[in-house]
Scaffold this motif. Structure first.
Motif, PDB file in Angstrom:
ATOM      1  N   GLY A  31      11.226   3.229  15.250  1.00 28.08           N
ATOM      2  CA  GLY A  31      10.670   2.508  13.772  1.00 28.08           C
ATOM      3  C   GLY A  31       9.611   1.790  14.412  1.00 28.08           C
ATOM      4  O   GLY A  31       8.929   1.225  15.211  1.00 28.08           O
ATOM      5  N   THR A  33       8.240  -1.933  12.858  1.00 18.28           N
ATOM      6  CA  THR A  33       8.909  -2.760  12.262  1.00 18.28           C
ATOM      7  C   THR A  33       8.212  -4.156  12.637  1.00 18.28           C
ATOM      8  O   THR A  33       8.096  -4.258  13.754  1.00 18.28           O
ATOM      9  N   TYR A  34       7.894  -4.885  11.701  1.00 18.81           N
ATOM     10  CA  TYR A  34       7.033  -6.156  11.853  1.00 18.81           C
ATOM     11  C   TYR A  34       7.826  -7.319  11.202  1.00 18.81           C
ATOM     12  O   TYR A  34       8.287  -7.478   9.940  1.00 18.81           O
ATOM     13  N   VAL A  44      10.842  -9.118   6.840  1.00 22.71           N
ATOM     14  CA  VAL A  44      10.699  -8.030   7.872  1.00 22.71           C
ATOM     15  C   VAL A  44       9.789  -6.778   7.331  1.00 22.71           C
ATOM     16  O   VAL A  44      10.542  -6.398   5.976  1.00 22.71           O
ATOM     17  N   ARG A  46       9.214  -2.649   6.937  1.00 18.80           N
ATOM     18  CA  ARG A  46       9.488  -1.302   7.736  1.00 18.80           C
ATOM     19  C   ARG A  46       8.270  -0.353   7.261  1.00 18.80           C
ATOM     20  O   ARG A  46       8.255  -0.260   5.994  1.00 18.80           O
ATOM     21  N   VAL A  60      11.436   5.681   4.802  1.00 21.86           N
ATOM     22  CA  VAL A  60      11.966   4.218   4.462  1.00 21.86           C
ATOM     23  C   VAL A  60      12.443   3.852   3.198  1.00 21.86           C
ATOM     24  O   VAL A  60      13.200   2.894   3.094  1.00 21.86           O
ATOM     25  N   ARG A  99      14.128 -11.512   5.829  1.00 17.96           N
ATOM     26  CA  ARG A  99      14.752 -11.866   7.362  1.00 17.96           C
ATOM     27  C   ARG A  99      15.701 -12.704   7.366  1.00 17.96           C
ATOM     28  O   ARG A  99      15.812 -13.653   6.833  1.00 17.96           O
ATOM     29  N   LEU A 208      21.475  -3.289  10.392  1.00 15.15           N
ATOM     30  CA  LEU A 208      19.909  -3.012  10.254  1.00 15.15           C
ATOM     31  C   LEU A 208      20.117  -1.390  10.446  1.00 15.15           C
ATOM     32  O   LEU A 208      20.874  -0.838  10.904  1.00 15.15           O
ATOM     33  N   ASP A 209      18.758  -0.863  10.198  1.00 17.83           N
ATOM     34  CA  ASP A 209      18.241   0.384  10.773  1.00 17.83           C
ATOM     35  C   ASP A 209      19.099   1.456  10.145  1.00 17.83           C
ATOM     36  O   ASP A 209      20.047   2.118  11.239  1.00 17.83           O
ATOM     37  N   GLU A 211      18.311   4.568   9.366  1.00 20.27           N
ATOM     38  CA  GLU A 211      17.371   5.672   9.322  1.00 20.27           C
ATOM     39  C   GLU A 211      18.201   7.078   9.162  1.00 20.27           C
ATOM     40  O   GLU A 211      17.768   8.081   8.627  1.00 20.27           O
TER      41      GLU A 211
END
Length: 313
Positions: A31, A33-34, A44, A46, A60, A99, A208-209, A211
């Motif tokens: 991914g 992600t920032y 966060v 995405r 997303v 976050r 998290l995550d 997908e």
């Protein structure tokens, strides 16, 4: 203007206020992600990969819908603070989530007992699986049968380096011949391991995550945790899933399932992760998604296939 500066400028337009900083999250191997900081809060962000078709793991918005639904149900997922299906952040859709204050498994494993961490993960898994399908955010999707699950990862396995997957067909055949009776479908995370969680002490405070989440067979996610146990034997190989010392048998006891029923699901998970690692290694070697971590997993890929055959043979 570099990538982070462009993302920050676009995000300011969408949010209507200043964004102090945007920087890539250093951990993780999937991914885009920032971390995002404003004067008011930390978030966060995405994004899907640049140019990706917005479907499957790149969707997303679907991930955000799942997390929003679970957050409303009181489960440990981030709240979604903003999102858009339109290509408004660097030409892509986005989700902006809170976050969560928590530590990754690497830090938690140094401070907490492995069994306590595993127990929290299993208890959260059981709570996820008790959630009515119409509260999951994807309850209108058709359940994925085990035969389709096998085909999905079989197709991915075909794209892995051939020298690592010479016995993959043998494992695939054993899986196809021994498909178990299916349970009532539930929400399935699809990649349920400690590396996709955040912790406060030993407690899971965020999953998290999402997908590859789906409606499907619940024991698939317990199988993901089993992979962490198996991967401990490959000393020196990368293990972002969290190399904590909890056996498969201990996980079965925590969850409340017989080893005989889990044997197929453990082998299925070995096949699945071997295909994922192999596919990502192929992407790395072709320069399409560089990540040298996968070069350290060649023995793991071969070993996981062999382990799956041993379980079912």
């Amino acid at each position: 203007m570099n990538g982070e500066e462009l993302i920050r400028a676009d995000l300011e337009k969408v949010l209507g206020h200043a964004v102090d900083s945007v920087w890539p999250i250093p951990e993780g191997h999937s991914g885009f992600t920032y971390f995002v900081a404003t004067m008011e809060a930390k978030y966060v962000l995405r994004l899907p990969p640049p140019g990706a078709r917005i479907a499957g793991p790149a969707d997303v918005i679907r991930q955000g819908r799942i997390m929003s639904a679970l957050n409303r149900a009181g489960l440990p997922t981030p709240a979604i603070r903003a999102s858009s299906e339109d290509p408004v952040i660097d030409g892509r859709p986005f989700i902006l989530m809170e976050r969560i204050d928590g530590t990754r498994i690497e830090q938690a494993a140094q401070r907490e007992k492995a069994l306590d961490i595993a127990h929290s993960a299993v208890e959260i898994l059981k709570r996820l699986q008790r959630l009515p399908l119409d509260k999951t955010g994807i309850g209108d999707e058709e359940p994925v049968p085990l035969t389709a699950e096998m085909m999905r990862w079989g197709m991915l396995m075909q794209r892995a380096p051939e020298e690592l997957t010479t016995r993959a067909g043998e494992l695939g055949g054993l899986l196809a011949a021994q498909v178990p009776r299916e349970r009532t479908p539930t929400l399935v995370h699809g990649d349920y391991h400690y590396g996709n969680m955040l912790f406060r002490a030993h407690e899971v405070v965020a999953i998290l995550d999402w997908e590859i989440a789906e409606i499907g067979q619940p024991l698939l996610d317990l199988g993901c945790l089993c992979i962490v146990a198996v991967r401990r034997q490959y000393q020196g190989a990368p293990n972002p899933g969290g190399a904590i010392d909890v056996s498969m048998e201990q996980l079965y006891e925590m969850y409340g399932v017989e080893a005989e029923e889990m044997r197929w699901y453990a082998a299925m998970s070995l096949y699945k992760y071997a295909s994922i690692f192999g596919y990502n290694l192929m992407l790395h070697r072709k320069g399409r998604r560089p990540d040298p971590m996968y070069e350290g997993l060649t023995d793991t890929i071969v070993g996981m296939i062999d382990e799956g055959i041993a379980l079912l043979g």
